[in-house]
Design a protein around this motif. Structure first.
Motif, mmCIF file in Angstrom:
data_model
loop_
_atom_site.group_PDB
_atom_site.id
_atom_site.type_symbol
_atom_site.label_atom_id
_atom_site.label_comp_id
_atom_site.label_asym_id
_atom_site.label_seq_id
_atom_site.Cartn_x
_atom_site.Cartn_y
_atom_site.Cartn_z
ATOM 1 N N ASP A 81 0.825 -1.208 0.000
ATOM 2 C CA ASP A 81 0.000 0.000 0.000
ATOM 3 C C ASP A 81 0.857 1.256 0.000
ATOM 4 O O ASP A 81 0.516 2.246 -0.662
ATOM 5 C CB ASP A 81 -0.917 -0.002 1.226
ATOM 6 C CG ASP A 81 -2.006 -1.069 1.142
ATOM 7 O OD1 ASP A 81 -2.294 -1.529 0.023
ATOM 8 O OD2 ASP A 81 -2.551 -1.435 2.195
ATOM 9 N N ALA A 82 1.959 1.229 0.734
ATOM 10 C CA ALA A 82 2.861 2.377 0.758
ATOM 11 C C ALA A 82 3.486 2.620 -0.613
ATOM 12 O O ALA A 82 3.602 3.766 -1.069
ATOM 13 C CB ALA A 82 3.955 2.174 1.804
ATOM 14 N N ASP A 83 3.864 1.537 -1.276
ATOM 15 C CA ASP A 83 4.440 1.667 -2.627
ATOM 16 C C ASP A 83 3.411 2.214 -3.611
ATOM 17 O O ASP A 83 3.735 3.031 -4.481
ATOM 18 C CB ASP A 83 4.960 0.312 -3.107
ATOM 19 C CG ASP A 83 6.213 -0.129 -2.362
ATOM 20 O OD1 ASP A 83 6.853 0.724 -1.720
ATOM 21 O OD2 ASP A 83 6.535 -1.337 -2.418
ATOM 22 N N LEU A 84 2.158 1.748 -3.490
ATOM 23 C CA LEU A 84 1.108 2.236 -4.377
ATOM 24 C C LEU A 84 0.858 3.733 -4.160
ATOM 25 O O LEU A 84 0.709 4.490 -5.118
ATOM 26 C CB LEU A 84 -0.186 1.457 -4.153
ATOM 27 C CG LEU A 84 -0.327 0.105 -4.847
ATOM 28 C CD1 LEU A 84 -1.658 -0.537 -4.482
ATOM 29 C CD2 LEU A 84 -0.219 0.259 -6.362
ATOM 30 N N ALA A 85 0.800 4.147 -2.898
ATOM 31 C CA ALA A 85 0.587 5.562 -2.604
ATOM 32 C C ALA A 85 1.714 6.401 -3.176
ATOM 33 O O ALA A 85 1.483 7.478 -3.749
ATOM 34 C CB ALA A 85 0.476 5.767 -1.094
ATOM 35 N N SER A 86 2.938 5.920 -3.034
ATOM 36 C CA SER A 86 4.090 6.631 -3.601
ATOM 37 C C SER A 86 3.988 6.714 -5.116
ATOM 38 O O SER A 86 4.282 7.758 -5.717
ATOM 39 C CB SER A 86 5.380 5.912 -3.193
ATOM 40 O OG SER A 86 6.513 6.564 -3.733
ATOM 41 N N ALA A 87 3.541 5.632 -5.747
ATOM 42 C CA ALA A 87 3.403 5.622 -7.208
ATOM 43 C C ALA A 87 2.298 6.564 -7.660
ATOM 44 O O ALA A 87 2.438 7.252 -8.677
ATOM 45 C CB ALA A 87 3.114 4.201 -7.690
ATOM 46 N N TYR A 88 1.180 6.613 -6.906
ATOM 47 C CA TYR A 88 0.098 7.540 -7.243
ATOM 48 C C TYR A 88 0.591 8.987 -7.216
ATOM 49 O O TYR A 88 0.296 9.774 -8.109
ATOM 50 C CB TYR A 88 -1.073 7.377 -6.269
ATOM 51 C CG TYR A 88 -1.850 6.102 -6.415
ATOM 52 C CD1 TYR A 88 -1.976 5.459 -7.638
ATOM 53 C CD2 TYR A 88 -2.478 5.525 -5.306
ATOM 54 C CE1 TYR A 88 -2.694 4.287 -7.760
ATOM 55 C CE2 TYR A 88 -3.195 4.340 -5.422
ATOM 56 C CZ TYR A 88 -3.304 3.723 -6.655
ATOM 57 O OH TYR A 88 -4.009 2.556 -6.773
ATOM 58 N N PHE A 89 1.335 9.315 -6.169
ATOM 59 C CA PHE A 89 1.840 10.686 -6.048
ATOM 60 C C PHE A 89 2.842 10.991 -7.165
ATOM 61 O O PHE A 89 2.822 12.077 -7.754
ATOM 62 C CB PHE A 89 2.494 10.893 -4.681
ATOM 63 C CG PHE A 89 2.849 12.322 -4.402
ATOM 64 C CD1 PHE A 89 1.908 13.193 -3.868
ATOM 65 C CD2 PHE A 89 4.122 12.815 -4.683
ATOM 66 C CE1 PHE A 89 2.219 14.528 -3.625
ATOM 67 C CE2 PHE A 89 4.442 14.132 -4.442
ATOM 68 C CZ PHE A 89 3.492 15.000 -3.909
ATOM 69 N N ALA A 90 3.712 10.033 -7.461
ATOM 70 C CA ALA A 90 4.693 10.230 -8.534
ATOM 71 C C ALA A 90 4.013 10.395 -9.886
ATOM 72 O O ALA A 90 4.498 11.139 -10.749
ATOM 73 C CB ALA A 90 5.670 9.061 -8.560
#
Length: 363
Positions: A81-90
């Protein structure tokens, strides 16, 4: 998605607030103004406020990345979930740290900027270390932080001035797409003391700062880059005291090049024509001129729209300002490359703002 209609995310405790905003004010720790600052720096002005805020915004993003990485390390079950959130922001703000760094390099010089950026990263690690210990970084906080990053990726829950400088950086080259991508603020003239009874709505970029105009006909004005930039949009409403201009008269004015009567004295007419705004005929023209501000010559280019409603005139003009070369007495769009570059960016934005204008039922 418009910022005006954004959700509020209120569950972040004090620890998260510190982690999200610790970057604020970092620029003042590292920034020194010197000869390396250049006036042509990627459209950001080389002022202490701009440099400090760009530095703080960089720190804001770095603090976010550090916190997400720490969450993934501490709670492997939340790593995806943390990786997905980071990818969404990127995805929402692509290459944002690189773009912020490039702007700082342009403003401060490469070597000094690298020192500042390295210092920011070190300070973020130092500031966040005691806040992200195992006893403080709970699963509840981690889950809510991840959700907060998802909201940021949608343009929500971004505190000022980080929101404005992230958007100004993202849409630095083509600011009109800030509107088209849904990052806008909405202005309504209804009830405004200077509206002369006209009720209209406009969309402006979310990263621009709004202010009241001092002159009686200026309803509202907006300045780029959270009020620090060199571009302005101004909405004016004039009372023509019973005089009216019909569509037929407007067509004659356009065909006989007499639209210039609404242009400022000493301006140079570049182009003009007619268009339709909210199903009504309107005029537009582009002008260039040079003025003096605090003893310095300033070159400007402007796209102006005019819309007549009974005996009222609504004017929207969008201007890009730049320092003029020594000895310049007036602006020439074909030779003044700096002004022309700025105008090529502001003109489509002006078209987008004017295209968003809606007049209410009474008109």
């Amino acid at each position: 998605m418009a910022f005006a209609a954004g959700r509020r995310f209120t569950g972040i405790p004090g620890l998260a607030i510190a982690a999200l905003t610790v970057g604020l004010g970092l620029g003042s720790c590292f920034m020194t103004v010197g000869a390396s600052a250049r006036a042509d720096a990627a459209q950001f002005r080389p002022t202490p406020r701009v440099i400090n805020t760009l530095s703080s915004t960089y720190g804001f993003v770095i603090a976010q990345d550090i916190t997400l990485a720490r969450i993934a390390e501490t709670y492997p079950e939340l790593a995806h979930d943390a990786d997905l959130a980071s990818a969404y922001f990127a995805n929402a703000f692509p290459d944002i740290t690189t773009r912020l760094a490039d702007n700082l390099e342009s403003l401060m010089g490469r070597e000094h900027a690298r020192e500042v950026l390295d210092g920011i990263r070190r300070q973020m690690q130092k500031e966040l270390a005691p806040q992200l210990t195992a006893d403080k970084l709970t699963t509840d906080f981690a889950a809510r932080f991840i959700e907060a990053i998802r909201l940021r990726a949608e343009g929500e829950y971004l505190p000022s001035p980080f929101k404005e400088f992230l958007l100004a950086t993202k849409y630095q080259i083509e600011p009109v797409y800030e509107l088209y991508d849904g990052y806008f603020q909405e202005f309504h003239s209804k009830g405004h003391a200077k509206s002369l009874g006209i009720n209209l709505a406009l969309h402006l970029p979310a990263s621009w700062s709004a202010a009241e105009g001092r002159l009686p006909h200026i309803v509202q004005k907006w300045q780029s880059q959270a009020g620090t930039g060199t571009d302005m949009i101004i909405l004016e409403i004039y009372d023509l005291h019973g005089d009216t201009v019909s569509d037929a008269q407007l067509k004659v004015m356009a065909s006989t090049n007499t639209l210039a009567q609404w242009a400022p004295i000493n301006s140079q007419m570049l182009d003009s024509g007619l268009t339709r705004v909210d199903h009504r005929q309107a005029y537009w023209f582009d002008i260039a001129m040079t003025q003096r501000h605090q003893g310095m010559p300033i070159t400007s280019q402007t796209r102006e729209y005019g819309l007549f409603l009974d005996d009222k005139l609504i004017r929207l003009h969008c201007t890009s300002y730049h320092p003029a070369a020594d000895g310049t007495t007036y602006a020439k769009a074909k030779t003044d490359l700096t002004a022309e570059e700025g105008f090529s960016e502001i003109k489509p934005l002006c078209e987008g703002v004017m295209g968003s204008l809606v007049l209410m039922a009474e008109y």
